[in-house]
Every structure is written in structure tokens, then in C-alpha cells.
Design a protein around this motif. Structure first.
Motif, PDB file in Angstrom:
ATOM      1  N   TYR A 192     -24.011 -19.688  -9.672  1.00  0.00           N
ATOM      2  CA  TYR A 192     -24.103 -18.976  -8.405  1.00  0.00           C
ATOM      3  C   TYR A 192     -23.416 -19.778  -7.307  1.00  0.00           C
ATOM      4  O   TYR A 192     -23.587 -20.992  -7.223  1.00  0.00           O
ATOM      5  CB  TYR A 192     -25.581 -18.776  -8.064  1.00  0.00           C
ATOM      6  CG  TYR A 192     -25.869 -18.246  -6.692  1.00  0.00           C
ATOM      7  CD1 TYR A 192     -25.756 -16.895  -6.418  1.00  0.00           C
ATOM      8  CD2 TYR A 192     -26.284 -19.097  -5.674  1.00  0.00           C
ATOM      9  CE1 TYR A 192     -26.044 -16.399  -5.157  1.00  0.00           C
ATOM     10  CE2 TYR A 192     -26.575 -18.609  -4.412  1.00  0.00           C
ATOM     11  CZ  TYR A 192     -26.454 -17.267  -4.158  1.00  0.00           C
ATOM     12  OH  TYR A 192     -26.727 -16.782  -2.910  1.00  0.00           O
ATOM     13  N   VAL A 193     -22.649 -19.076  -6.470  1.00  0.00           N
ATOM     14  CA  VAL A 193     -21.994 -19.682  -5.314  1.00  0.00           C
ATOM     15  C   VAL A 193     -22.511 -18.988  -4.065  1.00  0.00           C
ATOM     16  O   VAL A 193     -22.543 -17.756  -4.000  1.00  0.00           O
ATOM     17  CB  VAL A 193     -20.455 -19.526  -5.387  1.00  0.00           C
ATOM     18  CG1 VAL A 193     -19.783 -20.097  -4.149  1.00  0.00           C
ATOM     19  CG2 VAL A 193     -19.899 -20.175  -6.639  1.00  0.00           C
ATOM     20  N   ALA A 194     -22.908 -19.780  -3.075  1.00  0.00           N
ATOM     21  CA  ALA A 194     -23.330 -19.246  -1.783  1.00  0.00           C
ATOM     22  C   ALA A 194     -22.465 -19.875  -0.699  1.00  0.00           C
ATOM     23  O   ALA A 194     -22.225 -21.079  -0.719  1.00  0.00           O
ATOM     24  CB  ALA A 194     -24.796 -19.563  -1.527  1.00  0.00           C
ATOM     25  N   LEU A 195     -21.991 -19.029   0.224  1.00  0.00           N
ATOM     26  CA  LEU A 195     -21.216 -19.524   1.352  1.00  0.00           C
ATOM     27  C   LEU A 195     -22.007 -19.256   2.621  1.00  0.00           C
ATOM     28  O   LEU A 195     -22.456 -18.127   2.866  1.00  0.00           O
ATOM     29  CB  LEU A 195     -19.863 -18.816   1.446  1.00  0.00           C
ATOM     30  CG  LEU A 195     -18.819 -19.346   0.480  1.00  0.00           C
ATOM     31  CD1 LEU A 195     -18.973 -18.682  -0.862  1.00  0.00           C
ATOM     32  CD2 LEU A 195     -17.457 -19.144   1.028  1.00  0.00           C
ATOM     33  N   TYR A 196     -22.161 -20.303   3.430  1.00  0.00           N
ATOM     34  CA  TYR A 196     -22.942 -20.233   4.658  1.00  0.00           C
ATOM     35  C   TYR A 196     -22.053 -20.501   5.865  1.00  0.00           C
ATOM     36  O   TYR A 196     -21.155 -21.346   5.812  1.00  0.00           O
ATOM     37  CB  TYR A 196     -24.069 -21.270   4.636  1.00  0.00           C
ATOM     38  CG  TYR A 196     -25.094 -21.014   3.571  1.00  0.00           C
ATOM     39  CD1 TYR A 196     -26.156 -20.153   3.802  1.00  0.00           C
ATOM     40  CD2 TYR A 196     -25.005 -21.633   2.337  1.00  0.00           C
ATOM     41  CE1 TYR A 196     -27.098 -19.912   2.817  1.00  0.00           C
ATOM     42  CE2 TYR A 196     -25.945 -21.402   1.346  1.00  0.00           C
ATOM     43  CZ  TYR A 196     -26.992 -20.541   1.598  1.00  0.00           C
ATOM     44  OH  TYR A 196     -27.922 -20.298   0.628  1.00  0.00           O
TER      45      TYR A 196
END
Length: 80
Positions: A35-39
Motif C-alpha cells: 500500500y502507498v499513501a501520499l499525504y
């Protein structure tokens, strides 16, 4: 920036490196779930994606995506 090396697909269908996502985003990678999350700078979740170790892994999933550098714009195509 993530300490992992790999790729994800952005909301325009481009492949991006987790090391050079651009857009002043902070990238977090959860390896067990791929999983990749961009904030954003303020901590707002802006994009979620699947983590791929290599560009070949993306192609194996049947995804035709162009690798773009972090300098490539993140806006909608009609905003460029």
C-alpha cells in the motif's frame, strides 16, 4: 520520501517512483499490504495506490503506464 524503492500508479494513470513522487507529497509505503499513501504537507491523505517493486510488476498486471518524473504535474490533464 519513502525509504522503499518501487512504484505506484497516480490518479492520471502514470507510474511514479515512491522515491520521487513530486507534488510536495509525503509518501508512506506499507510493505506487507503493498500500500502507498501520499499525504499533503498538512497531513491530508491525497492519494492511495498499490505498491509495485518494479515496472515489470506493473506490466504483469496488465497496466500500461508511462513512468513520469516527480516534476510531472499532478493536476488533472485538462489543468496542465
Amino acid at each position: 520520501m519513502s525509504s522503499e524503492t518501487g512504484y505506484f500508479i497516480d490518479w492520471n494513470g502514470n507510474a511514479r517512483s515512491v522515491q520521487d513522487a513530486g507534488g510536495n507529497f509525503t509518501v508512506e509505503v506499507d510493505m506487507p499490504s503493498k500500500y502507498v499513501a501520499l499525504y499533503s504537507k498538512s497531513g491530508t491523505l491525497m492519494h492511495e495506490a498499490t505498491f509495485y517493486r518494479t515496472l515489470e510488476d506493473i506490466a504483469k498486471k496488465g497496466i500500461a503506464a508511462e513512468l513520469v518524473p516527480g516534476a510531472h504535474p499532478w493536476g488533472m490533464r485538462n489543468e496542465w
